[in-house]
Design a protein around this motif. Sequence first.
Motif, PDB file in Angstrom:
ATOM      1  N   GLN A   1       5.610  -3.000 -48.348  1.00  0.00           N
ATOM      2  CA  GLN A   1       4.741  -3.931 -48.844  1.00  0.00           C
ATOM      3  C   GLN A   1       3.313  -3.396 -49.502  1.00  0.00           C
ATOM      4  OE1 GLN A   1       5.627  -7.260 -48.826  1.00  0.00           O
ATOM      5  NE2 GLN A   1       3.941  -7.950 -49.798  1.00  0.00           N
ATOM      6  N   PRO A   2       3.394  -3.509 -50.654  1.00  0.00           N
ATOM      7  CA  PRO A   2       2.109  -3.076 -51.366  1.00  0.00           C
ATOM      8  C   PRO A   2       0.827  -3.391 -50.422  1.00  0.00           C
ATOM      9  CG  PRO A   2       3.466  -4.050 -53.067  1.00  0.00           C
ATOM     10  CD  PRO A   2       4.138  -4.419 -51.772  1.00  0.00           C
ATOM     11  N   TYR A   3       0.137  -2.561 -50.279  1.00  0.00           N
ATOM     12  CA  TYR A   3      -1.212  -2.544 -49.380  1.00  0.00           C
ATOM     13  C   TYR A   3      -0.809  -3.291 -48.143  1.00  0.00           C
ATOM     14  CZ  TYR A   3      -3.202  -2.605 -54.097  1.00  0.00           C
ATOM     15  OH  TYR A   3      -3.463  -2.253 -55.227  1.00  0.00           O
ATOM     16  N   GLY A   4       0.396  -2.923 -47.590  1.00  0.00           N
ATOM     17  CA  GLY A   4       0.959  -3.397 -46.283  1.00  0.00           C
ATOM     18  C   GLY A   4       0.316  -2.532 -45.086  1.00  0.00           C
ATOM     19  N   ASN A   5      -0.301  -1.358 -45.245  1.00  0.00           N
ATOM     20  CA  ASN A   5      -0.874  -0.664 -44.138  1.00  0.00           C
ATOM     21  C   ASN A   5      -2.350  -0.543 -44.150  1.00  0.00           C
ATOM     22  OD1 ASN A   5       1.103   0.916 -42.638  1.00  0.00           O
ATOM     23  ND2 ASN A   5       1.883   1.368 -44.602  1.00  0.00           N
ATOM     24  N   ILE A   6      -3.090  -1.566 -44.702  1.00  0.00           N
ATOM     25  CA  ILE A   6      -4.560  -1.675 -44.740  1.00  0.00           C
ATOM     26  C   ILE A   6      -5.110  -1.717 -43.125  1.00  0.00           C
ATOM     27  CG2 ILE A   6      -6.387  -3.173 -45.389  1.00  0.00           C
ATOM     28  CD1 ILE A   6      -4.971  -3.909 -47.925  1.00  0.00           C
ATOM     29  N   LEU A   7      -4.465  -2.533 -42.486  1.00  0.00           N
ATOM     30  CA  LEU A   7      -5.064  -2.704 -41.177  1.00  0.00           C
ATOM     31  C   LEU A   7      -5.027  -1.252 -40.300  1.00  0.00           C
ATOM     32  CD1 LEU A   7      -4.539  -6.286 -39.623  1.00  0.00           C
ATOM     33  CD2 LEU A   7      -6.542  -4.972 -40.053  1.00  0.00           C
ATOM     34  N   LYS A   8      -3.690  -0.708 -40.523  1.00  0.00           N
ATOM     35  CA  LYS A   8      -3.523   0.524 -40.051  1.00  0.00           C
ATOM     36  C   LYS A   8      -4.463   1.540 -40.509  1.00  0.00           C
ATOM     37  CE  LYS A   8      -0.125   4.354 -39.398  1.00  0.00           C
ATOM     38  NZ  LYS A   8       1.222   4.900 -39.785  1.00  0.00           N
ATOM     39  N   ALA A   9      -4.662   1.624 -41.688  1.00  0.00           N
ATOM     40  CA  ALA A   9      -5.731   2.470 -42.257  1.00  0.00           C
ATOM     41  C   ALA A   9      -7.165   2.416 -41.846  1.00  0.00           C
ATOM     42  CB  ALA A   9      -5.752   2.559 -43.754  1.00  0.00           C
TER      43      ALA A   9
ATOM     44  N   HIS B   1     -10.252   2.999 -27.882  1.00  0.00           N
ATOM     45  CA  HIS B   1      -9.902   1.743 -27.752  1.00  0.00           C
ATOM     46  C   HIS B   1      -8.355   1.747 -28.279  1.00  0.00           C
ATOM     47  CE1 HIS B   1      -9.134  -2.757 -27.385  1.00  0.00           C
ATOM     48  NE2 HIS B   1     -10.220  -2.751 -26.567  1.00  0.00           N
ATOM     49  N   PRO B   2      -7.228   0.711 -27.637  1.00  0.00           N
ATOM     50  CA  PRO B   2      -5.971   0.625 -28.115  1.00  0.00           C
ATOM     51  C   PRO B   2      -5.868  -0.259 -29.428  1.00  0.00           C
ATOM     52  CG  PRO B   2      -6.346  -0.555 -25.955  1.00  0.00           C
ATOM     53  CD  PRO B   2      -7.445   0.493 -26.239  1.00  0.00           C
ATOM     54  N   TYR B   3      -7.079  -0.892 -29.911  1.00  0.00           N
ATOM     55  CA  TYR B   3      -7.157  -1.531 -31.031  1.00  0.00           C
ATOM     56  C   TYR B   3      -6.986  -0.425 -32.204  1.00  0.00           C
ATOM     57  CZ  TYR B   3      -9.095  -5.851 -29.387  1.00  0.00           C
ATOM     58  OH  TYR B   3      -9.413  -6.997 -28.801  1.00  0.00           O
ATOM     59  N   ARG B   4      -6.730   0.652 -31.838  1.00  0.00           N
ATOM     60  CA  ARG B   4      -6.621   1.934 -32.814  1.00  0.00           C
ATOM     61  C   ARG B   4      -5.198   1.793 -33.610  1.00  0.00           C
ATOM     62  NH1 ARG B   4      -6.909   4.784 -28.042  1.00  0.00           N
ATOM     63  NH2 ARG B   4      -5.353   6.330 -27.708  1.00  0.00           N
ATOM     64  N   TRP B   5      -4.241   1.133 -32.873  1.00  0.00           N
ATOM     65  CA  TRP B   5      -2.941   1.168 -33.491  1.00  0.00           C
ATOM     66  C   TRP B   5      -2.682  -0.236 -33.798  1.00  0.00           C
ATOM     67  CZ3 TRP B   5      -3.112   3.422 -28.188  1.00  0.00           C
ATOM     68  CH2 TRP B   5      -2.951   2.611 -27.166  1.00  0.00           C
ATOM     69  N   THR B   6      -1.611  -0.464 -34.567  1.00  0.00           N
ATOM     70  CA  THR B   6      -1.251  -1.732 -35.017  1.00  0.00           C
ATOM     71  C   THR B   6      -0.216  -2.817 -33.991  1.00  0.00           C
ATOM     72  OG1 THR B   6       0.561  -1.049 -35.996  1.00  0.00           O
ATOM     73  CG2 THR B   6      -1.363  -0.935 -37.417  1.00  0.00           C
ATOM     74  N   THR B   7      -0.337  -3.807 -34.290  1.00  0.00           N
ATOM     75  CA  THR B   7       0.194  -4.645 -33.400  1.00  0.00           C
ATOM     76  C   THR B   7       1.977  -4.417 -33.420  1.00  0.00           C
ATOM     77  OG1 THR B   7      -1.344  -6.501 -33.668  1.00  0.00           O
ATOM     78  CG2 THR B   7       0.883  -7.183 -32.721  1.00  0.00           C
ATOM     79  N   ILE B   8       2.426  -4.180 -34.838  1.00  0.00           N
ATOM     80  CA  ILE B   8       3.813  -3.950 -34.657  1.00  0.00           C
ATOM     81  C   ILE B   8       4.039  -2.422 -34.281  1.00  0.00           C
ATOM     82  CG2 ILE B   8       3.760  -2.958 -36.991  1.00  0.00           C
ATOM     83  CD1 ILE B   8       6.173  -4.932 -37.459  1.00  0.00           C
ATOM     84  N   GLY B   9       3.108  -1.649 -33.962  1.00  0.00           N
ATOM     85  CA  GLY B   9       3.302  -0.434 -33.368  1.00  0.00           C
ATOM     86  C   GLY B   9       4.172   0.499 -34.340  1.00  0.00           C
ATOM     87  N   GLU B  10       4.577   1.710 -33.757  1.00  0.00           N
ATOM     88  CA  GLU B  10       5.309   2.731 -34.502  1.00  0.00           C
ATOM     89  C   GLU B  10       6.722   2.638 -34.026  1.00  0.00           C
ATOM     90  OE1 GLU B  10       4.119   4.332 -37.158  1.00  0.00           O
ATOM     91  OE2 GLU B  10       2.115   3.560 -36.757  1.00  0.00           O
ATOM     92  N   MET B  11       7.747   2.865 -34.849  1.00  0.00           N
ATOM     93  CA  MET B  11       9.110   2.589 -34.382  1.00  0.00           C
ATOM     94  C   MET B  11       9.731   3.843 -33.614  1.00  0.00           C
ATOM     95  SD  MET B  11       9.907  -0.124 -35.520  1.00  0.00           S
ATOM     96  CE  MET B  11       8.253  -0.668 -35.192  1.00  0.00           C
ATOM     97  N   GLU B  12       9.179   4.950 -33.615  1.00  0.00           N
ATOM     98  CA  GLU B  12       9.422   6.200 -32.855  1.00  0.00           C
ATOM     99  C   GLU B  12       8.940   5.847 -31.354  1.00  0.00           C
ATOM    100  OE1 GLU B  12       5.918   7.570 -35.496  1.00  0.00           O
ATOM    101  OE2 GLU B  12       7.626   6.319 -35.915  1.00  0.00           O
TER     102      GLU B  12
ATOM    103  N   GLU C   1      11.748  -5.735 -39.762  1.00  0.00           N
ATOM    104  CA  GLU C   1      10.581  -6.524 -40.114  1.00  0.00           C
ATOM    105  C   GLU C   1       9.341  -5.782 -40.554  1.00  0.00           C
ATOM    106  OE1 GLU C   1       7.172  -9.271 -37.626  1.00  0.00           O
ATOM    107  OE2 GLU C   1       9.123  -8.683 -36.670  1.00  0.00           O
ATOM    108  N   LYS C   2       9.383  -4.402 -40.143  1.00  0.00           N
ATOM    109  CA  LYS C   2       8.338  -3.542 -40.249  1.00  0.00           C
ATOM    110  C   LYS C   2       8.629  -3.028 -41.658  1.00  0.00           C
ATOM    111  CE  LYS C   2       5.885   0.426 -38.447  1.00  0.00           C
ATOM    112  NZ  LYS C   2       5.876   1.439 -39.505  1.00  0.00           N
ATOM    113  N   ARG C   3       9.817  -2.667 -42.066  1.00  0.00           N
ATOM    114  CA  ARG C   3      10.262  -2.351 -43.326  1.00  0.00           C
ATOM    115  C   ARG C   3       9.718  -3.411 -44.596  1.00  0.00           C
ATOM    116  NH1 ARG C   3      14.855   0.404 -40.925  1.00  0.00           N
ATOM    117  NH2 ARG C   3      15.748  -1.691 -40.855  1.00  0.00           N
ATOM    118  N   LEU C   4      10.104  -4.521 -44.148  1.00  0.00           N
ATOM    119  CA  LEU C   4       9.594  -5.601 -45.221  1.00  0.00           C
ATOM    120  C   LEU C   4       8.219  -6.004 -45.156  1.00  0.00           C
ATOM    121  CD1 LEU C   4      12.762  -8.183 -44.454  1.00  0.00           C
ATOM    122  CD2 LEU C   4      12.575  -7.005 -46.538  1.00  0.00           C
ATOM    123  N   ARG C   5       7.574  -6.031 -43.982  1.00  0.00           N
ATOM    124  CA  ARG C   5       6.431  -6.597 -44.157  1.00  0.00           C
ATOM    125  C   ARG C   5       5.190  -5.615 -43.935  1.00  0.00           C
ATOM    126  NH1 ARG C   5       6.279 -11.713 -39.739  1.00  0.00           N
ATOM    127  NH2 ARG C   5       7.957 -12.747 -40.521  1.00  0.00           N
TER     128      ARG C   5
END
Length: 438
Positions: free
Chosen positions: A157-165, A174-185, A149-153
Amino acid sequence: MKKTFLTVLFALMFLVGAKAQQVEFEEYKLDNGLHVILYEDNTAPVAVTSVMYHVGAKNETPGRSGFAHFFEHLLFEGTENIGRGKWFEIVTSNGGSNNANTTDDRTYYYEIFPSNSVETGLWMESERMLHPIINQIGVDTQNEVVKEEKRLRVDNQPYGNILKAVKENMFKKHPYRWTTIGEMEDLDAATLEEFQAFNKKFYVPNNAVLVVAGDIDKPKIKKMIKDYFGPIPRGAEVVQPNIKEDPITEQIKAKFYDPNIQLPMIIQAYRTPSMKERDAYILDMVSTILSDGKSSRLYKKLVDEKKLALEVAAINFSQEDYGTYITLAIPLNNTPLETLDAEITEEIVRLQNELISEREFEKLQNIYKNRFVTANATVAGIANSLANYYTFYGETNLINKELDIYKNITREDIREAARKYLNKNQSLYLEYLPKSEQ
């Protein structure tokens, strides 16, 4: 035959509720802390069973991001009485559908059944709460699902990391500093025991609200709820994070590189109040003025008239603890990012200095009335709204009062909100660039 029946049910659902401004509901608590909300509408033979847990990405710890979203998937794996892989089979065999979604602040599960199968939905959600099986095979399976899901979305995905950036620059504590889907590692590094502990801590009745809506018989439903959910033990009290960010007092400048894009993007972002604050409602209106539709100010100016931008948007991303107001634009014909930044800033300054016209204001009010009616035009929409109002505001009856908040916003309020929150010295200036420019 089942598909045909389901199609008819969904068609009927979309006819329900548009007529009603007042939503009559009943709410109460079980001894174990589970909050229950019942909404009866016998217009169509449809019933929605939903559970919202007050757990999202903000309840995770550094180095273990993505847990809440992971559990959105994991808790479909099976229970002591629902075999692995049988969840969706049970739902479809009863003519229903189901889904779930996760944000930084909550996780929401729901089933939509013909009303004569509502008990199945209650049984399944009680099973998810009381008897989930969290074992290594389920964790490994869903780990691969989430990665895909993370790979696809996101990753591909073009511009898929806007929220992360934006998030990693806007939030430092605050923990809002990371994304909902998180990091796979982070998920790869987690142990089975950590997943089990997360479930035990957050997916408990006293951290949840159960909504049953639609064609229901309340006395019968209450007995079912007592039978299925009453025996579930109360969990330890869940304390939500209370982490304060330092104010932004000078513009943050940053760059983010995306290998999936060819055109750069300019982003301006501002930290704003909680979704529970009246100002958050006003900022919703500000974003509508700036970029909702082809007649909006930014679109008309930058895309239509001056042809400086391929796309432009202003988004009020409201959350439980903080909001983030984001403007963005993709240049057309090699327009410099600095030019787009100046043009967007000019429109914000215009909002800060001039009242919007009476005609624009009337249009704005109509937009929000229509949005509110649309959001609550189905049984499923009403169920979701009731769960949200209880979980975040502690006031379920906002479903009948929220539109009044928008109605009472004035043109002066819009100008003052723009003045208060959308200032350069409180902003993030982010260049979102192709990887080739790094």
